[in-house]
Motif scaffolding. Sequence first.
Motif, PDB file in Angstrom:
ATOM      1  N   LEU A  27       0.826  -1.210   0.000  1.00  0.00           N
ATOM      2  CA  LEU A  27       0.000   0.000   0.000  1.00  0.00           C
ATOM      3  C   LEU A  27       0.858   1.257   0.000  1.00  0.00           C
ATOM      4  O   LEU A  27       0.504   2.260  -0.610  1.00  0.00           O
ATOM      5  N   ARG A  28       1.991   1.187   0.681  1.00  0.00           N
ATOM      6  CA  ARG A  28       2.863   2.357   0.801  1.00  0.00           C
ATOM      7  C   ARG A  28       3.836   2.502  -0.365  1.00  0.00           C
ATOM      8  O   ARG A  28       4.469   3.532  -0.525  1.00  0.00           O
ATOM      9  N   ALA A  29       3.952   1.472  -1.182  1.00  0.00           N
ATOM     10  CA  ALA A  29       4.942   1.470  -2.276  1.00  0.00           C
ATOM     11  C   ALA A  29       4.558   2.448  -3.378  1.00  0.00           C
ATOM     12  O   ALA A  29       3.451   2.967  -3.431  1.00  0.00           O
ATOM     13  N   ARG A  30       5.472   2.669  -4.281  1.00  0.00           N
ATOM     14  CA  ARG A  30       5.254   3.595  -5.394  1.00  0.00           C
ATOM     15  C   ARG A  30       4.526   2.934  -6.571  1.00  0.00           C
ATOM     16  O   ARG A  30       4.280   3.578  -7.573  1.00  0.00           O
ATOM     17  N   SER A  31       4.185   1.697  -6.452  1.00  0.00           N
ATOM     18  CA  SER A  31       3.566   0.948  -7.540  1.00  0.00           C
ATOM     19  C   SER A  31       2.324   1.648  -8.073  1.00  0.00           C
ATOM     20  O   SER A  31       1.502   2.159  -7.314  1.00  0.00           O
ATOM     21  N   ARG A  32       2.203   1.654  -9.388  1.00  0.00           N
ATOM     22  CA  ARG A  32       1.010   2.208 -10.030  1.00  0.00           C
ATOM     23  C   ARG A  32       0.199   1.113 -10.710  1.00  0.00           C
ATOM     24  O   ARG A  32      -0.592   1.389 -11.599  1.00  0.00           O
ATOM     25  N   VAL A  33       0.420  -0.124 -10.278  1.00  0.00           N
ATOM     26  CA  VAL A  33      -0.361  -1.244 -10.788  1.00  0.00           C
ATOM     27  C   VAL A  33      -1.819  -0.974 -10.437  1.00  0.00           C
ATOM     28  O   VAL A  33      -2.128  -0.546  -9.315  1.00  0.00           O
ATOM     29  N   GLN A  34      -2.728  -1.206 -11.371  1.00  0.00           N
ATOM     30  CA  GLN A  34      -4.122  -0.822 -11.210  1.00  0.00           C
ATOM     31  C   GLN A  34      -4.745  -1.339  -9.914  1.00  0.00           C
ATOM     32  O   GLN A  34      -5.448  -0.604  -9.232  1.00  0.00           O
ATOM     33  N   ASN A  35      -4.499  -2.605  -9.545  1.00  0.00           N
ATOM     34  CA  ASN A  35      -5.077  -3.139  -8.309  1.00  0.00           C
ATOM     35  C   ASN A  35      -4.575  -2.390  -7.086  1.00  0.00           C
ATOM     36  O   ASN A  35      -5.338  -2.099  -6.170  1.00  0.00           O
ATOM     37  N   THR A  36      -3.290  -2.081  -7.068  1.00  0.00           N
ATOM     38  CA  THR A  36      -2.721  -1.364  -5.925  1.00  0.00           C
ATOM     39  C   THR A  36      -3.278   0.054  -5.843  1.00  0.00           C
ATOM     40  O   THR A  36      -3.588   0.543  -4.757  1.00  0.00           O
ATOM     41  N   VAL A  37      -3.425   0.702  -6.976  1.00  0.00           N
ATOM     42  CA  VAL A  37      -4.001   2.056  -7.000  1.00  0.00           C
ATOM     43  C   VAL A  37      -5.427   2.017  -6.463  1.00  0.00           C
ATOM     44  O   VAL A  37      -5.824   2.853  -5.653  1.00  0.00           O
ATOM     45  N   PHE A  38      -6.204   1.023  -6.882  1.00  0.00           N
ATOM     46  CA  PHE A  38      -7.573   0.859  -6.403  1.00  0.00           C
ATOM     47  C   PHE A  38      -7.595   0.707  -4.884  1.00  0.00           C
ATOM     48  O   PHE A  38      -8.340   1.393  -4.181  1.00  0.00           O
ATOM     49  N   GLN A  39      -6.771  -0.184  -4.365  1.00  0.00           N
ATOM     50  CA  GLN A  39      -6.730  -0.453  -2.931  1.00  0.00           C
ATOM     51  C   GLN A  39      -6.287   0.776  -2.153  1.00  0.00           C
ATOM     52  O   GLN A  39      -6.833   1.092  -1.088  1.00  0.00           O
ATOM     53  N   ARG A  40      -5.320   1.500  -2.687  1.00  0.00           N
ATOM     54  CA  ARG A  40      -4.843   2.717  -2.038  1.00  0.00           C
ATOM     55  C   ARG A  40      -5.950   3.775  -1.998  1.00  0.00           C
ATOM     56  O   ARG A  40      -6.129   4.473  -1.008  1.00  0.00           O
ATOM     57  N   ARG A  41      -6.704   3.881  -3.090  1.00  0.00           N
ATOM     58  CA  ARG A  41      -7.796   4.861  -3.136  1.00  0.00           C
ATOM     59  C   ARG A  41      -8.901   4.502  -2.158  1.00  0.00           C
ATOM     60  O   ARG A  41      -9.492   5.387  -1.537  1.00  0.00           O
ATOM     61  N   VAL A  42      -9.187   3.213  -2.025  1.00  0.00           N
ATOM     62  CA  VAL A  42     -10.180   2.779  -1.037  1.00  0.00           C
ATOM     63  C   VAL A  42      -9.732   3.214   0.355  1.00  0.00           C
ATOM     64  O   VAL A  42     -10.500   3.798   1.119  1.00  0.00           O
ATOM     65  N   PHE A  43      -8.469   2.951   0.671  1.00  0.00           N
ATOM     66  CA  PHE A  43      -7.947   3.340   1.985  1.00  0.00           C
ATOM     67  C   PHE A  43      -8.008   4.854   2.177  1.00  0.00           C
ATOM     68  O   PHE A  43      -8.455   5.346   3.218  1.00  0.00           O
ATOM     69  N   CYS A  44      -7.560   5.615   1.176  1.00  0.00           N
ATOM     70  CA  CYS A  44      -7.538   7.080   1.301  1.00  0.00           C
ATOM     71  C   CYS A  44      -8.936   7.640   1.529  1.00  0.00           C
ATOM     72  O   CYS A  44      -9.130   8.506   2.392  1.00  0.00           O
TER      73      CYS A  44
END
Length: 190
Positions: A27-44
Amino acid sequence: MNEKEGGSLATLVGLTAQKYSITIGALRARSRVQNTVFQRRVFCLAAHLAGYSYSQISRVLNKDHTTIIHSVREARKNEHIRSEAYELLEALGNAVIPDKKWALRPNGKYTRIYEKYEGKCAVCSFDEVVEVHHIIPQRVGGTDDPENLILLCPNHHAMADRGMLFMKDINTPNSQSTCPHPPNSNNIII
């Protein structure tokens, strides 16, 4: 991190990671993989709806606050992300029901001032982040009465605190303002 950030915000990060079977590091990584971006946005979005500031969320995710602002704005546009964020809040026990604009409404003594200004900055109508400003500061006898309060975005709040904002710059919510200074005066907001 303060106690609030270290408590339920850390729990929210953990719940997000657990829900999506990823690590907190992912979640904290710089990855812009679509699934990670989705999960990060949910958290934010969940963290923002729970009342955490953009800067608090940015510290937890090790991101710039503007990245968090962008994530929350994009998340608000996506019904699936919103429903996932509410599920996280329910799991955390901090579910809130936002108003029609998906923004938090304040509870408590400042509710009337938010309603008076419709949750928008009295100068520029910005509504993402707003703060209550005391026209007459409490340190010199100002009160929490609605007549002494105004809703401002962080930029205009900083200007008001530095004496750089004038009452003539204020958009009053109606023609009969209850503000102690007439809207057309050149009085500086202290």
